[in-house]
Design a protein around this motif. Structure first.
Motif, PDB file in Angstrom:
ATOM      1  N   ARG A 111       0.825  -1.212   0.000  1.00 36.44           N
ATOM      2  CA  ARG A 111       0.000   0.000   0.000  1.00 36.44           C
ATOM      3  C   ARG A 111       0.862   1.265   0.000  1.00 36.44           C
ATOM      4  O   ARG A 111       0.545   2.244  -0.673  1.00 36.44           O
ATOM      5  N   VAL A 112       1.959   1.244   0.734  1.00 34.63           N
ATOM      6  CA  VAL A 112       2.807   2.424   0.841  1.00 34.63           C
ATOM      7  C   VAL A 112       3.398   2.806  -0.512  1.00 34.63           C
ATOM      8  O   VAL A 112       3.652   3.988  -0.778  1.00 34.63           O
ATOM      9  N   LYS A 113       3.604   1.816  -1.400  1.00 35.67           N
ATOM     10  CA  LYS A 113       4.172   2.108  -2.715  1.00 35.67           C
ATOM     11  C   LYS A 113       3.184   2.884  -3.594  1.00 35.67           C
ATOM     12  O   LYS A 113       3.603   3.634  -4.482  1.00 35.67           O
ATOM     13  N   VAL A 114       1.915   2.696  -3.354  1.00 33.86           N
ATOM     14  CA  VAL A 114       0.906   3.442  -4.116  1.00 33.86           C
ATOM     15  C   VAL A 114       1.024   4.928  -3.794  1.00 33.86           C
ATOM     16  O   VAL A 114       1.051   5.781  -4.694  1.00 33.86           O
ATOM     17  N   LEU A 115       1.111   5.237  -2.505  1.00 31.17           N
ATOM     18  CA  LEU A 115       1.242   6.634  -2.087  1.00 31.17           C
ATOM     19  C   LEU A 115       2.561   7.229  -2.576  1.00 31.17           C
ATOM     20  O   LEU A 115       2.606   8.376  -3.040  1.00 31.17           O
ATOM     21  N   GLU A 116       3.630   6.451  -2.502  1.00 25.98           N
ATOM     22  CA  GLU A 116       4.936   6.937  -2.970  1.00 25.98           C
ATOM     23  C   GLU A 116       4.901   7.254  -4.463  1.00 25.98           C
ATOM     24  O   GLU A 116       5.456   8.273  -4.907  1.00 25.98           O
ATOM     25  N   THR A 117       4.249   6.400  -5.238  1.00 33.01           N
ATOM     26  CA  THR A 117       4.162   6.616  -6.678  1.00 33.01           C
ATOM     27  C   THR A 117       3.335   7.850  -6.991  1.00 33.01           C
ATOM     28  O   THR A 117       3.679   8.644  -7.883  1.00 33.01           O
ATOM     29  N   LEU A 118       2.241   8.043  -6.262  1.00 29.35           N
ATOM     30  CA  LEU A 118       1.430   9.249  -6.443  1.00 29.35           C
ATOM     31  C   LEU A 118       2.259  10.503  -6.182  1.00 29.35           C
ATOM     32  O   LEU A 118       2.201  11.469  -6.946  1.00 29.35           O
ATOM     33  N   GLU A 119       3.013  10.494  -5.098  1.00 28.75           N
ATOM     34  CA  GLU A 119       3.828  11.658  -4.747  1.00 28.75           C
ATOM     35  C   GLU A 119       4.910  11.904  -5.792  1.00 28.75           C
ATOM     36  O   GLU A 119       5.203  13.053  -6.138  1.00 28.75           O
ATOM     37  N   ASN A 120       5.510  10.830  -6.297  1.00 32.38           N
ATOM     38  CA  ASN A 120       6.564  10.988  -7.300  1.00 32.38           C
ATOM     39  C   ASN A 120       6.019  11.564  -8.607  1.00 32.38           C
ATOM     40  O   ASN A 120       6.698  12.359  -9.273  1.00 32.38           O
ATOM     41  N   LEU A 121       4.805  11.176  -8.986  1.00 35.72           N
ATOM     42  CA  LEU A 121       4.245  11.604 -10.263  1.00 35.72           C
ATOM     43  C   LEU A 121       3.643  13.007 -10.197  1.00 35.72           C
ATOM     44  O   LEU A 121       3.765  13.790 -11.146  1.00 35.72           O
ATOM     45  N   LEU A 122       2.971  13.314  -9.097  1.00 37.58           N
ATOM     46  CA  LEU A 122       2.294  14.605  -8.997  1.00 37.58           C
ATOM     47  C   LEU A 122       3.087  15.644  -8.212  1.00 37.58           C
ATOM     48  O   LEU A 122       2.903  16.848  -8.424  1.00 37.58           O
ATOM     49  N   GLY A 123       3.931  15.185  -7.308  1.00 37.02           N
ATOM     50  CA  GLY A 123       4.584  16.113  -6.398  1.00 37.02           C
ATOM     51  C   GLY A 123       3.678  16.363  -5.198  1.00 37.02           C
ATOM     52  O   GLY A 123       2.452  16.282  -5.303  1.00 37.02           O
ATOM     53  N   ARG A 124       4.274  16.651  -4.062  1.00 35.75           N
ATOM     54  CA  ARG A 124       3.509  16.823  -2.819  1.00 35.75           C
ATOM     55  C   ARG A 124       2.512  17.971  -2.913  1.00 35.75           C
ATOM     56  O   ARG A 124       1.378  17.848  -2.465  1.00 35.75           O
ATOM     57  N   GLU A 125       2.901  19.094  -3.527  1.00 38.76           N
ATOM     58  CA  GLU A 125       2.018  20.257  -3.582  1.00 38.76           C
ATOM     59  C   GLU A 125       0.744  19.956  -4.375  1.00 38.76           C
ATOM     60  O   GLU A 125      -0.365  20.237  -3.929  1.00 38.76           O
ATOM     61  N   ARG A 126       0.909  19.382  -5.574  1.00 40.79           N
ATOM     62  CA  ARG A 126      -0.253  19.100  -6.408  1.00 40.79           C
ATOM     63  C   ARG A 126      -1.125  18.011  -5.777  1.00 40.79           C
ATOM     64  O   ARG A 126      -2.351  18.084  -5.808  1.00 40.79           O
ATOM     65  N   LEU A 127      -0.467  16.999  -5.194  1.00 43.15           N
ATOM     66  CA  LEU A 127      -1.225  15.924  -4.551  1.00 43.15           C
ATOM     67  C   LEU A 127      -2.046  16.471  -3.393  1.00 43.15           C
ATOM     68  O   LEU A 127      -3.215  16.104  -3.223  1.00 43.15           O
ATOM     69  N   ALA A 128      -1.471  17.362  -2.618  1.00 42.73           N
ATOM     70  CA  ALA A 128      -2.202  17.970  -1.504  1.00 42.73           C
ATOM     71  C   ALA A 128      -3.365  18.813  -2.014  1.00 42.73           C
ATOM     72  O   ALA A 128      -4.450  18.819  -1.432  1.00 42.73           O
ATOM     73  N   ALA A 129      -3.156  19.530  -3.121  1.00 51.70           N
ATOM     74  CA  ALA A 129      -4.221  20.367  -3.670  1.00 51.70           C
ATOM     75  C   ALA A 129      -5.411  19.530  -4.120  1.00 51.70           C
ATOM     76  O   ALA A 129      -6.562  19.954  -4.006  1.00 51.70           O
ATOM     77  N   VAL A 130      -5.140  18.320  -4.634  1.00 49.34           N
ATOM     78  CA  VAL A 130      -6.217  17.456  -5.123  1.00 49.34           C
ATOM     79  C   VAL A 130      -6.881  16.681  -3.991  1.00 49.34           C
ATOM     80  O   VAL A 130      -8.113  16.595  -3.924  1.00 49.34           O
ATOM     81  N   LEU A 131      -6.077  16.113  -3.095  1.00 47.81           N
ATOM     82  CA  LEU A 131      -6.610  15.196  -2.085  1.00 47.81           C
ATOM     83  C   LEU A 131      -6.787  15.830  -0.705  1.00 47.81           C
ATOM     84  O   LEU A 131      -7.481  15.262   0.135  1.00 47.81           O
ATOM     85  N   ALA A 132      -6.174  16.968  -0.475  1.00 50.14           N
ATOM     86  CA  ALA A 132      -6.312  17.618   0.837  1.00 50.14           C
ATOM     87  C   ALA A 132      -6.543  19.114   0.643  1.00 50.14           C
ATOM     88  O   ALA A 132      -5.771  19.942   1.141  1.00 50.14           O
ATOM     89  N   PRO A 133      -7.600  19.488  -0.091  1.00 51.21           N
ATOM     90  CA  PRO A 133      -7.847  20.915  -0.362  1.00 51.21           C
ATOM     91  C   PRO A 133      -8.131  21.683   0.923  1.00 51.21           C
ATOM     92  O   PRO A 133      -8.800  21.187   1.822  1.00 51.21           O
ATOM     93  N   ARG A 134      -7.583  22.893   0.997  1.00 50.67           N
ATOM     94  CA  ARG A 134      -7.800  23.772   2.151  1.00 50.67           C
ATOM     95  C   ARG A 134      -8.143  25.157   1.635  1.00 50.67           C
ATOM     96  O   ARG A 134      -7.655  25.575   0.590  1.00 50.67           O
ATOM     97  N   ARG A 135      -8.966  25.860   2.384  1.00 47.66           N
ATOM     98  CA  ARG A 135      -9.398  27.191   1.939  1.00 47.66           C
ATOM     99  C   ARG A 135      -8.338  28.254   2.169  1.00 47.66           C
ATOM    100  O   ARG A 135      -8.372  29.313   1.569  1.00 47.66           O
ATOM    101  N   SER A 136      -7.396  27.966   3.046  1.00 47.22           N
ATOM    102  CA  SER A 136      -6.324  28.937   3.265  1.00 47.22           C
ATOM    103  C   SER A 136      -5.124  28.238   3.869  1.00 47.22           C
ATOM    104  O   SER A 136      -5.261  27.388   4.747  1.00 47.22           O
ATOM    105  N   GLY A 137      -3.931  28.599   3.384  1.00 49.23           N
ATOM    106  CA  GLY A 137      -2.699  28.083   3.947  1.00 49.23           C
ATOM    107  C   GLY A 137      -2.516  26.588   3.764  1.00 49.23           C
ATOM    108  O   GLY A 137      -3.360  25.897   3.202  1.00 49.23           O
ATOM    109  N   ARG A 138      -1.365  26.054   4.217  1.00 51.12           N
ATOM    110  CA  ARG A 138      -1.087  24.637   4.187  1.00 51.12           C
ATOM    111  C   ARG A 138      -0.510  24.251   5.533  1.00 51.12           C
ATOM    112  O   ARG A 138       0.150  25.047   6.202  1.00 51.12           O
TER     113      ARG A 138
END
Length: 233
Positions: A111-138
């Motif tokens: 399971r951990v490899k799935v998350l690692e691959t997502l982060e490698n392909l999208l980058g942490r910033e883009r992945l957070a924007a898609v899966l952890a949207p916030r109205r202000s700040g990070r």
């Protein structure tokens, strides 16, 4: 019923396997050739069931990798819309399934490899924007938790639709043939694997919605977090 198939629709719907199979198909489940009995029934009954499901404004589809699913093309059975997390995880798992490195082993993916691959392909910033949207700040810690929760929820959702199998005690999952549905948008390209990688990196999610019963639409993983509300004060 003869030894090769069914003589009429009545033979199909009175088969002991049909009620549970019909229920699963309407819920969006994908039946592949590893589901030996159910797959065999669909193979033998396809001509009758195509007409049967057309009456529900649905199409019984046979994927090229040997799997069946029901595609709603009207409103009678409604639609279950995949969340962005389910789309991304499904695309990543399809990409990993095409990787000889995984196929040369057991096929089970940590399971951990799935998350690692997502982060490698999208980058942490883009992945957070898609899966952890916030109205202000990070907030790194909050984002990390929300991304992990979104991925875990997506994996369970894909399991319910038959896209994968879970081995919870080992924190592993096994992609099934039907995950290749996520390759459909780029199947006709010269290099589907490279094209799918690009699709994921761009954060694009495309797939005909699996069929589901009316009212099965799920949220898209964008619920407001208590930390978000505190940030707005």
């Amino acid at each position: 019923m003869d030894e090769h198939g069914f003589r009429c629709l009545e033979d199909v719907i009175t088969d002991p396997l049909f009620p549970s199979l019909d229920h699963r198909l309407r819920k969006g489940f994908h039946v592949d050739s590893d589901d030996i009995a159910e797959y065999g029934l669909l193979e033998r009954a396809a001509e009758w069931l195509e007409t049967f499901y057309a009456g529900y404004e649905c199409r019984l589809v046979h994927g090229p990798e040997r799997y069946w699913y029901l595609l709603s093309e009207g409103d009678l059975l409604g639609h279950r819309r995949l969340s962005p997390a389910e789309m991304l995880v499904g695309q990543v798992l399809a990409l990993m399934r095409m990787d000889p490195a995984w196929l040369s082993e057991t096929g089970w993916i940590p399971r951990v490899k799935v998350l690692e691959t997502l982060e490698n392909l999208l980058g942490r910033e883009r992945l957070a924007a898609v899966l952890a949207p916030r109205r202000s700040g990070r907030d790194h810690h909050v984002d990390e938790r929300k991304i992990r929760e979104a991925v875990d929820k997506a994996i369970k959702g894909l399991e319910a639709l038959g896209f994968l199998r879970l081995r919870s005690e080992a924190e592993e999952l096994l992609p099934r043939r039907c995950l290749m549905r996520f390759v459909d948008p780029v199947r006709d390209s010269g290099d589907p694997r490279a094209a799918l990688r690009q699709l994921i990196s761009a954060g694009e999610v495309e797939l005909d919605d699996p069929v589901g019963e009316e009212g099965d639409d799920e949220d898209d993983g964008r619920e407001e977090d208590p930390e978000d509300r505190r940030d707005d004060r």
